[in-house]
Design a protein around this motif. Sequence first.
Motif, PDB file in Angstrom:
ATOM      1  N   MET A   1      15.395  12.597  15.828  1.00  0.00           N
ATOM      2  CA  MET A   1      15.704  11.899  14.590  1.00  0.00           C
ATOM      3  C   MET A   1      16.390  10.582  14.924  1.00  0.00           C
ATOM      4  O   MET A   1      17.317  10.537  15.731  1.00  0.00           O
ATOM      5  CB  MET A   1      16.617  12.734  13.690  1.00  0.00           C
ATOM      6  N   GLU A   2      15.952   9.500  14.280  1.00  0.00           N
ATOM      7  CA  GLU A   2      16.514   8.179  14.505  1.00  0.00           C
ATOM      8  C   GLU A   2      17.600   7.898  13.479  1.00  0.00           C
ATOM      9  O   GLU A   2      17.407   8.056  12.277  1.00  0.00           O
ATOM     10  CB  GLU A   2      15.412   7.123  14.405  1.00  0.00           C
ATOM     11  N   LEU A   3      18.766   7.487  13.968  1.00  0.00           N
ATOM     12  CA  LEU A   3      19.897   7.180  13.101  1.00  0.00           C
ATOM     13  C   LEU A   3      20.142   5.682  13.103  1.00  0.00           C
ATOM     14  O   LEU A   3      20.251   5.061  14.154  1.00  0.00           O
ATOM     15  CB  LEU A   3      21.156   7.901  13.592  1.00  0.00           C
ATOM     16  N   ARG A   4      20.230   5.096  11.922  1.00  0.00           N
ATOM     17  CA  ARG A   4      20.473   3.661  11.794  1.00  0.00           C
ATOM     18  C   ARG A   4      21.484   3.400  10.680  1.00  0.00           C
ATOM     19  O   ARG A   4      21.603   4.176   9.740  1.00  0.00           O
ATOM     20  CB  ARG A   4      19.178   2.910  11.464  1.00  0.00           C
ATOM     21  N   THR A   5      22.184   2.279  10.805  1.00  0.00           N
ATOM     22  CA  THR A   5      23.056   1.840   9.724  1.00  0.00           C
ATOM     23  C   THR A   5      22.353   0.750   8.945  1.00  0.00           C
ATOM     24  O   THR A   5      21.759  -0.161   9.511  1.00  0.00           O
ATOM     25  CB  THR A   5      24.385   1.297  10.278  1.00  0.00           C
ATOM     26  N   THR A   6      22.403   0.875   7.623  1.00  0.00           N
ATOM     27  CA  THR A   6      21.857  -0.136   6.728  1.00  0.00           C
ATOM     28  C   THR A   6      22.971  -0.542   5.777  1.00  0.00           C
ATOM     29  O   THR A   6      23.306   0.195   4.856  1.00  0.00           O
ATOM     30  CB  THR A   6      20.655   0.414   5.932  1.00  0.00           C
ATOM     31  N   GLY A   7      23.545  -1.717   6.020  1.00  0.00           N
ATOM     32  CA  GLY A   7      24.732  -2.082   5.268  1.00  0.00           C
ATOM     33  C   GLY A   7      25.858  -1.144   5.637  1.00  0.00           C
ATOM     34  O   GLY A   7      26.190  -0.991   6.806  1.00  0.00           O
ATOM     35  N   ASP A   8      26.444  -0.485   4.651  1.00  0.00           N
ATOM     36  CA  ASP A   8      27.523   0.463   4.939  1.00  0.00           C
ATOM     37  C   ASP A   8      27.020   1.900   4.938  1.00  0.00           C
ATOM     38  O   ASP A   8      27.806   2.840   4.904  1.00  0.00           O
ATOM     39  CB  ASP A   8      28.662   0.305   3.934  1.00  0.00           C
ATOM     40  N   GLN A   9      25.715   2.091   4.999  1.00  0.00           N
ATOM     41  CA  GLN A   9      25.134   3.425   4.960  1.00  0.00           C
ATOM     42  C   GLN A   9      24.584   3.827   6.323  1.00  0.00           C
ATOM     43  O   GLN A   9      24.075   2.995   7.073  1.00  0.00           O
ATOM     44  CB  GLN A   9      23.991   3.473   3.941  1.00  0.00           C
TER      45      GLN A   9
END
Length: 292
Positions: A1-9
């Motif tokens: 599973m790929e984890l990324r931050t988008t803005g504050d999420q």
Amino acid sequence: MELRTTGDQLVGTAPAGGVCARPEAQQVLTGEFQGNVFIGKVTLCQTGVACETTATYDVMLVYSFDERALGGLVRLEGGCESVALPKGGMLVFRATEQEAAAPPVTAQASERQAQVPAPIPAVASGSAAQVAAQRRLEAVDVPAALRQGQQALVAKNPVSAVQQFQRVLTQEKNNASALTGMGVAFFLRDQQPEALRFLEQARTTGNQQARAEAWFWTACVKRATQDSKLAQEALRRAVNEGWSPPEGNTLVDRELQLLAREGQPFDTLVKQARGRKRAQGRDPQGAGSASP
């Protein structure tokens, strides 16, 4: 599973296939970090009579810098199981060996990079710690945040409570009231190991009054795990340190009633604590109190 931050999420996307046999890549994890606590939702495939094939659950996970892992308990609906969860329902994300060997980008950058352990394959990317680091720069009204967090505990809303207590801890990492509040919040989520971790930290960093409060909630956690001997010892430590119940706190009252039902030694200690409160008339401390 790929984890990324988008803005504050923080967003986690599972690839097609895998143990859940997904027909295509799917976003399965969303939420944000409050300090080292992640609050969000996870979508899991599941099996069981009258169970949906996929379901979304609220989660509250703790990141351990020592273990480089993000984990917490996911409670499925009754009768449901998921191949994506190990036995016991503990969801855990761990940093890859490559990440562990890489130098940090900032003081805590890349600490949030994680992957799901086998048998679920994963690739990590992005850093939610950058978001947390930015929040540390924001001024926090500590008394107000503590008051709101404690009110959320009394209302049995641990997620909102954690958000407030983590705001305090980003500014005052050893604030004993916030640490105890975090412990109580995880206790309300039936995540006893995490609860005990925060309560132990509160006992080691706080003054006598803070230690007494943390010992009381340690007794509550130990009672819930049916560790009667340690629960009794923790309650005795709380009373000896001067703990007394706050007035009008339904959450504390509930726990006192449960403790008193454990037998005569517990009932005696509960009566001693209640009697001290009536005699001294001190301002309440702990869950439901705004005192730091």
